[in-house]
Design a protein around this motif. Structure first.
Motif, PDB file in Angstrom:
ATOM      1  N   TRP A  70       1.758  10.051   6.177  1.00 48.05           N
ATOM      2  CA  TRP A  70       1.477   8.886   7.031  1.00 48.05           C
ATOM      3  C   TRP A  70       1.042   9.429   8.385  1.00 48.05           C
ATOM      4  CZ3 TRP A  70       5.499   4.301   7.547  1.00 48.05           C
ATOM      5  CH2 TRP A  70       4.840   3.172   8.078  1.00 48.05           C
ATOM      6  N   GLU A 123       5.067  -1.928  -0.780  1.00 46.21           N
ATOM      7  CA  GLU A 123       5.606  -0.573  -0.922  1.00 46.21           C
ATOM      8  C   GLU A 123       7.107  -0.579  -0.654  1.00 46.21           C
ATOM      9  OE1 GLU A 123       5.392   3.831   1.253  1.00 46.21           O
ATOM     10  OE2 GLU A 123       4.626   2.031   2.249  1.00 46.21           O
ATOM     11  N   ARG A 173       5.337  11.381   0.324  1.00 45.83           N
ATOM     12  CA  ARG A 173       4.509  10.498   1.145  1.00 45.83           C
ATOM     13  C   ARG A 173       3.911  11.242   2.341  1.00 45.83           C
ATOM     14  NH1 ARG A 173       9.316   7.215   0.192  1.00 45.83           N
ATOM     15  NH2 ARG A 173       8.817   5.272  -0.897  1.00 45.83           N
ATOM     16  N   VAL A 210       0.326   8.868  -0.885  1.00 43.05           N
ATOM     17  CA  VAL A 210       1.186   9.753  -1.660  1.00 43.05           C
ATOM     18  C   VAL A 210       0.317  10.841  -2.286  1.00 43.05           C
ATOM     19  CG1 VAL A 210       2.968   9.848  -3.451  1.00 43.05           C
ATOM     20  CG2 VAL A 210       2.556   7.705  -2.247  1.00 43.05           C
ATOM     21  N   GLN A 243       9.703   1.509   0.740  1.00 42.04           N
ATOM     22  CA  GLN A 243       9.712   2.695   1.594  1.00 42.04           C
ATOM     23  C   GLN A 243      11.047   3.427   1.557  1.00 42.04           C
ATOM     24  OE1 GLN A 243       8.239   0.785   5.339  1.00 42.04           O
ATOM     25  NE2 GLN A 243       6.502   2.143   5.047  1.00 42.04           N
ATOM     26  N   THR A 281       9.132  12.738   4.302  1.00 41.56           N
ATOM     27  CA  THR A 281       9.177  13.549   3.089  1.00 41.56           C
ATOM     28  C   THR A 281       9.940  14.858   3.305  1.00 41.56           C
ATOM     29  OG1 THR A 281       7.121  12.595   2.270  1.00 41.56           O
ATOM     30  CG2 THR A 281       7.768  14.716   1.355  1.00 41.56           C
ATOM     31  N   LYS A 298      -2.539   6.958   5.025  1.00 40.71           N
ATOM     32  CA  LYS A 298      -1.182   6.755   4.510  1.00 40.71           C
ATOM     33  C   LYS A 298      -1.226   6.714   2.996  1.00 40.71           C
ATOM     34  CE  LYS A 298       2.813   3.644   4.820  1.00 40.71           C
ATOM     35  NZ  LYS A 298       3.065   3.695   3.372  1.00 40.71           N
TER      36      LYS A 298
END
Length: 640
Positions: free
Chosen positions: A594, A491, A592, A582, A493, A340, A580
């Protein structure tokens, strides 16, 4: 070997570790004179920026381009002027900016040029603070964006050939340019604006799928009224294939060696050299340590280039943030989604703070070019807000009945193809595929999951299908059940930002999924793009009190409320204990998180907060944490 006029050829090793041929003729004259060439001081405009011999000239005066890249779409609009002032105060005279097609036209013929995408305001702000502008309008810009800044709805055409003269692409590009170019035409140099040059596409030599394409893009710009110096930009090996006649070739500091300069000389003769992409780092990716170059070598390179009268563009001067799902991915030995943060090792941090390198370069530029020192804007205040406790949650399975009717398909279809978003398909986020099975066995993806699929059986998590794992074991059914519901939550990514595989970058399930070697059929498909409208108004009031249960597993939405006093400040969200997902602030997608790192905090700019109560929602895929913490400093991971 031919030499540049008045110069001797030699070999110098730059910090990239690559031998480059450089022009050794002594230092740059201190009376170079470009310091006073600012948009506010040039009143009479006739010639604009030109390549004259081995120098750039602007309105007839020698001009050394000292530029830095800022992506306006990665910086909150409220901070645009702050970042531009800091660029100018550091000794730079030009800002380089890229225009992302996918953000400006997220749906066919629906154009966004307001708020954080009001590029005209950004360009005018640059002029007001005394900066020239080099513009990269695309249509492809790379920039570590999803699909390199191209809109995903282009991929609904199964025969699409991106970045070529394929009619499906050029037709869409022409409609976009018809909207874009009139907005920037009046801001060109001869019209009194700060735009002095424009780049034709971006690093096309590394793609090179259609020899007619670059000429097509050039004509598309010129016939719509673009009348500034046109450039291309390529790495060393791709210089010839990315070159256009009567368009200045500029360089990317990658794979440059002696042959690069010989090639440059052979294709355009005696010309000034602009290092369009001088990069301080690479974007960070999930699962790997941070990557930042030695700042001392960075200074050595720049000092050397200026002594050789090279113009230079810092990419990035200030990176900003991959808000929402805008970040793309890289492909090396494996698929590498970008984090991000787009801090990028720039001279300003992700949140706009000065780095030690900023002051080093400010001292160097102001001394070397004899510039007056400018008073520096103050950095934005930061605060570690009090930790939040989650108050409510909604399981994804409880939310599904409240979503729009699913798209039904006999076979799996990609994320881009469901009839959602007014026929434009789904661009980002998650997509849920459900089907009925009658027994267990081995579920095999055959690399048809793009990019990461969580597999559930009757809402119970079983495993992951992704780029590294292609099988999940499905338990046998219990004797009393007629069938079981198999769910795969996929997802996206981030589509690749570059490379020759762009045309294949469809997401979701891109082909059949097999159970015991038999393809599954009859899917219902739910779009989970998690747009601003959905997060603000689409989630129904079915929240349940969140009494923390250690055994609780996602996917689920978690709600907390954040109280802020009258003057919100920048902060960083820290999600210790979360896995993990958002983060959404007042309905807006922050990005995001993680726990595999390297990034450990998410930048939350003050303009995203409002005095009083703020709504914080986390979509957690696996196991939630106890609280949402804050920090007054970014934690972006360990440097490699």
């Amino acid at each position: 070997m031919k030499a540049f006029p008045g110069r001797h050829l030699g070999l110098v090793c730059l910090s990239s570790g690559l031998l480059v041929m450089t022009q050794l003729q002594g230092g740059l004259s201190k009376s170079f004179g470009q310091a006073n060439l600012t948009p506010s001081l040039i009143k009479t405009r006739h010639e604009g920026l030109k390549a004259q011999g081995t120098l750039f000239v602007l309105e007839g005066s020698p001009f050394l381009i000292i530029a830095g890249t800022i992506h306006y779409f990665r910086v909150p609009r409220e901070y645009w002027k702050d970042r531009l002032l800091k660029l100018q105060a550091c000794g730079f005279n030009t800002v380089t900016m890229y225009i992302p097609w996918n953000l400006h036209e997220p749906k066919r013929n629906q154009y966004h040029f307001t708020q954080n995408l009001d590029l005209q305001i950004f360009i005018m702000m640059a002029s007001q603070v005394g900066l020239w502008v080099i513009l990269c309008p695309g249509p492809y810009i790379g920039s570590d964006l999803d699909l390199g800044g191209l809109p995903s709805w282009l991929l609904q055409d199964p025969n699409m050939k991106l970045r070529t003269t394929y009619k499906g692409f050029t037709k869409a590009m022409s409609h976009y340019f018809d909207e874009l170019i009139p907005r920037i035409k009046s801001l060109q140099f001869k019209n009194g604006g700060p735009i002095i040059a424009m780049q034709v596409e971006n690093e096309y030599g590394s793609y090179n799928m259609d020899k007619k394409y670059l000429q097509y893009v050039k004509k598309a710009l010129v016939k719509r009224g673009i009348d500034v110096l046109l450039m291309t930009a390529d790495g060393g090996q791709e210089l010839s294939s990315g070159h256009l006649k009567k368009v200045l070739s500029t360089l990317r500091l990658k794979d440059i060696n002696k042959k690069t300069y010989e090639t440059l000389f052979s294709i355009q003769g005696h010309s000034p050299i602009l290092m369009t992409v001088y990069t301080a780092s690479n974007p960070d990716v999930w699962g790997l340590p941070r990557s930042i170059l030695d700042p001392h070598m960075l200074m050595k390179d720049v000092h050397e280039m200026l002594n050789l009268q090279f113009s230079v563009n810092f990419h990035m001067f200030h990176g900003g943030t991959n808000f929402g799902f805008m970040g793309g991915a890289r492909l090396a030995e494996s698929f590498l989604p970008v984090v991000t943060s787009y801090d990028y090792g720039g001279l300003l941090t992700e949140n706009g703070d000065y780095t030690p390198e900023y002051f080093t370069f400010q001292e160097f530029f102001t001394s070397y070019l004899e510039l007056p020192k400018t008073e520096l804007p103050e950095s934005q205040p930061k605060i570690a807000y009090k930790s939040l406790t989650v108050t409510h949650f909604i399981s994804l399975w409880d939310l599904i009945p409240h979503l729009k009717e699913p798209f039904r398909s006999f076979k799996p279809v990609t994320m881009e193809n469901p009839n959602v978003n007014s026929g434009n398909g789904q661009s980002y986020g998650y997509i849920l595929y459900e089907t009925v099975i009658f027994n267990g066995g081995v579920l095999t993806s055959r690399n048809h999951v793009q990019d990461r699929g969580q597999v559930f059986l009757d809402k119970k998590f079983l495993g992951i299908l992704d780029h590294t794992n292609s099988q999940v074991i499905i338990p046998r059914k219990n004797g009393y059940k007629e069938y079981m519901t198999l769910s795969i939550l996929v997802e996206n990514q981030g589509r690749l930002a570059s490379g020759k595989n762009l045309n294949k970058e469809r997401k979701g399930l891109t082909g059949d999924i097999y159970l015991n070697n038999s393809p599954l059929r009859k899917f219902q498909i739910f779009s989970l793009e998690m747009s601003v409208n959905f997060m603000k108004r689409g989630i129904p009031n079915i929240w349940k009190p969140a009494i923390y249960q250690p055994q609780f597993q996602g996917p689920a939405f978690f709600l907390a409320f954040m109280y802020v006093f009258n003057h919100p400040k920048d902060t960083f969200i820290k999600l210790e204990g979360w896995t993990k997902g958002v983060v959404f602030i007042n309905g807006r997608n922050l990005g995001r998180y993680w726990n595999k790192g390297p990034q450990e905090t998410l930048y939350l700019p003050a303009p995203w907060l409002r005095p009083g109560t703020n709504e914080v929602i986390l979509f957690e895929e696996f196991k939630p944490g106890l609280q949402i913490q804050f920090s007054d400093n970014p934690e972006l991971g360990v440097i490699a």
